[in-house]
Every structure is written in structure tokens, then in C-alpha cells.
Scaffold this active site. Sequence first.
Site, PDB file in Angstrom:
ATOM      1  CB  ILE A 171     -10.894  -3.773 -13.497  1.00 37.89           C
ATOM      2  CG1 ILE A 171      -9.791  -3.580 -12.756  1.00 37.89           C
ATOM      3  CG2 ILE A 171     -12.151  -3.283 -13.160  1.00 37.89           C
ATOM      4  CD1 ILE A 171     -10.331  -3.721 -11.609  1.00 37.89           C
TER       5      ILE A 171
ATOM      6  CG  MET B 256      -0.774  -7.609  -7.613  1.00 38.97           C
ATOM      7  SD  MET B 256      -0.152  -6.813  -8.957  1.00 38.97           S
ATOM      8  CE  MET B 256       0.960  -6.014  -7.989  1.00 38.97           C
TER       9      MET B 256
ATOM     10  N   GLY C 182       0.480  -1.173  -0.136  1.00 39.06           N
ATOM     11  CA  GLY C 182      -0.215   0.012  -0.172  1.00 39.06           C
ATOM     12  C   GLY C 182       0.943   1.276   0.103  1.00 39.06           C
ATOM     13  CB  SER C 183       4.328   1.725  -0.631  1.00 36.71           C
ATOM     14  OG  SER C 183       4.542   2.280  -2.376  1.00 36.71           O
ATOM     15  CG  ASN C 184       2.307   3.245  -5.532  1.00 37.96           C
ATOM     16  OD1 ASN C 184       3.144   4.447  -6.265  1.00 37.96           O
ATOM     17  ND2 ASN C 184       2.777   2.157  -6.292  1.00 37.96           N
TER      18      ASN C 184
ATOM     19  CG  HIS D 113       2.189  -1.340 -14.999  1.00 39.60           C
ATOM     20  ND1 HIS D 113       2.251  -2.809 -14.588  1.00 39.60           N
ATOM     21  CD2 HIS D 113       3.355  -1.584 -16.236  1.00 39.60           C
ATOM     22  CE1 HIS D 113       2.909  -3.290 -15.693  1.00 39.60           C
ATOM     23  NE2 HIS D 113       4.124  -2.546 -16.113  1.00 39.60           N
TER      24      HIS D 113
HETATM   25  C1  GAR Z   1       4.289  -0.791  -7.273  1.00 37.63           C
HETATM   26  O1  GAR Z   1       4.816  -1.007  -7.847  1.00 37.63           O
HETATM   27  C2  GAR Z   1       2.778  -0.558  -8.328  1.00 37.63           C
HETATM   28  O2  GAR Z   1       2.786  -0.412  -9.432  1.00 37.63           O
HETATM   29  C3  GAR Z   1       2.736  -2.366  -8.501  1.00 37.63           C
HETATM   30  O3  GAR Z   1       2.932  -2.769  -7.696  1.00 37.63           O
HETATM   31  C4  GAR Z   1       3.610  -2.542  -6.821  1.00 37.63           C
HETATM   32  C5  GAR Z   1       2.779  -2.066  -6.033  1.00 37.63           C
HETATM   33  O4  GAR Z   1       3.094  -1.606  -4.792  1.00 37.63           O
HETATM   34  N1  GAR Z   1       1.348  -2.408  -9.613  1.00 37.63           N
HETATM   35  C6  GAR Z   1       1.561  -3.202 -10.642  1.00 37.63           C
HETATM   36  O5  GAR Z   1       2.586  -4.138 -11.087  1.00 37.63           O
HETATM   37  C7  GAR Z   1      -0.278  -3.653 -11.903  1.00 37.63           C
HETATM   38  N2  GAR Z   1       0.397  -4.065 -12.751  1.00 37.63           N
HETATM   39  P1  GAR Z   1       2.232  -0.594  -2.968  1.00 37.63           P
HETATM   40  O6  GAR Z   1       1.412  -1.818  -2.531  1.00 37.63           O
HETATM   41  O7  GAR Z   1       3.656  -0.395  -1.930  1.00 37.63           O
HETATM   42  O8  GAR Z   1       1.850   0.316  -3.739  1.00 37.63           O
END
Ligand code: GAR
Length: 209
Positions: A95, A92, A12-14, A111
Site C-alpha cells: 500500500i 498481494m 478469499g478465505s480470510n 500476515h
Molecule cells: C493468508 O494466509 C494471508 O495471511 C496471506 O495470504 C493468504 C491469503 O489467503 N497474506 C500474506 O501473505 C500477506 N503478506 P486467503 O485468500 O484464503 O485469505
Amino acid sequence: MTRIAVFASGRGSNFEALVAAERAGVFPGEIVLLLSDQPNAGALEIAAAHDIEGRVIETAKRRGRIDPDSEALYVEACRGAGVEWICLAGFMRIIGQPLLSAFTDRIVNIHPSLLPSFPGLDAQRQAWEYGVRVSGCTVHLVDAGMDTGPIILQQAVSVMEGESAGQLASRILAQEHKAYPEALRRVLTGAWHREGRRINFQKTEGESA
Ligand code: GAR
């Protein structure tokens, strides 16, 4: 204020970066709901820490897709919370039609590669193994494909000599945390329209031609 739901499967950092940006007034929206398909997602703790409603809606595994019954629950949860836009932040699952029809051109994803290169899982490692000199991240509208929707914003990151895939991934992640709020700012504040795959933003006053 636009009401936003974030979907996240992992740490969940984003999501956290979006919450911080929302509270700093970077974009005119309010994150009102966090939905996760994973009961142990770190994103749920981040939601609790920020007084944002967090809910788990588990889904059966169907080649990366949300199963239709659970997807209806995602739609219901968003509608119930008055959500207008959805941000996928490390969600992940692909949709499907129930969400796409309910929120057409109102679902955004981040992405960790410069699309259309390296869609799918572990994009940073795919790029590193391929030996690219430049990678980065892409924020895009979600369509029925996997990482194929119209692009809102991309941020390039140069690959440094001798760095590992993990080091590259963390430098891309730092850029994701800036790019995602900025992309949301653009779609929520600017006038824009789609022309096929292209998103055209109208210039606002003060921007150079
Ligand atoms: C992030 O790097 C995001 O871009 C990627 O998963 C990670 C989630 O990190 N998403 C994908 O690969 C989607 N195809 P987070 O949980 O720390 O945000």
C-alpha cells in the site's frame, strides 16, 4: 456501524471468515465493498454469494506496489462507498501514500507469521524452512513498509514434528480465520491509542488488571 472494505487478491478465505464474523455480530462493522487487483480472485465469487459489491481494479506491476494511478481509484472506490476502515486479506500489493494518507491508522493486514519474523511472500514456508518451533499469524495496522506496522494481535501456532510446510500453513490459516475478526473487534470496540509502534488498549470493565 463502521463501514469496511476488504482488499483481496486470491481465494478469499480470510474475507469469508470476516463476512461470517460480521454476520455473527463479532465486531461492530459492515463489510460493504470487496476490491481485488485480480479478475479471477475467488474472493469476488464470495462477495457475489454474500451480496457484497465486488470490484476489480487492476494495477500495473511495480515491484509489488500498486501503481499510483490505480491507487487513486482504490481511494475513490472506498470514499464513494463511505468506507472508514480497510482490511487487507491476502492482498498481494504494498500500500502506498494515497491510501495511507486517506485512511491513516485505519488499514489492517493479516500476515501468516509472527512478525517481525518472515515478512513478505510465502511466510509459512520461510518459517518452516528456517526450522522454527513456533510460528503463527499477526494482525497489524498498515504503514508504508512491508508487513511492518504496529501489531494489534498475534496468535502462535507450534510446529508439529514431521509436518510439511503445507500442513503448517493450513493450521496457521485456521487461526487466521479466528484472529482477524477478533483483532477487528478490538480496534472497533475498544478505546486504544498508538504510542510509537505500540498499540495500547484500555481495559474495559470486567477485564482483570
Ligand atoms: C493468508 O494466509 C494471508 O495471511 C496471506 O495470504 C493468504 C491469503 O489467503 N497474506 C500474506 O501473505 C500477506 N503478506 P486467503 O485468500 O484464503 O485469505
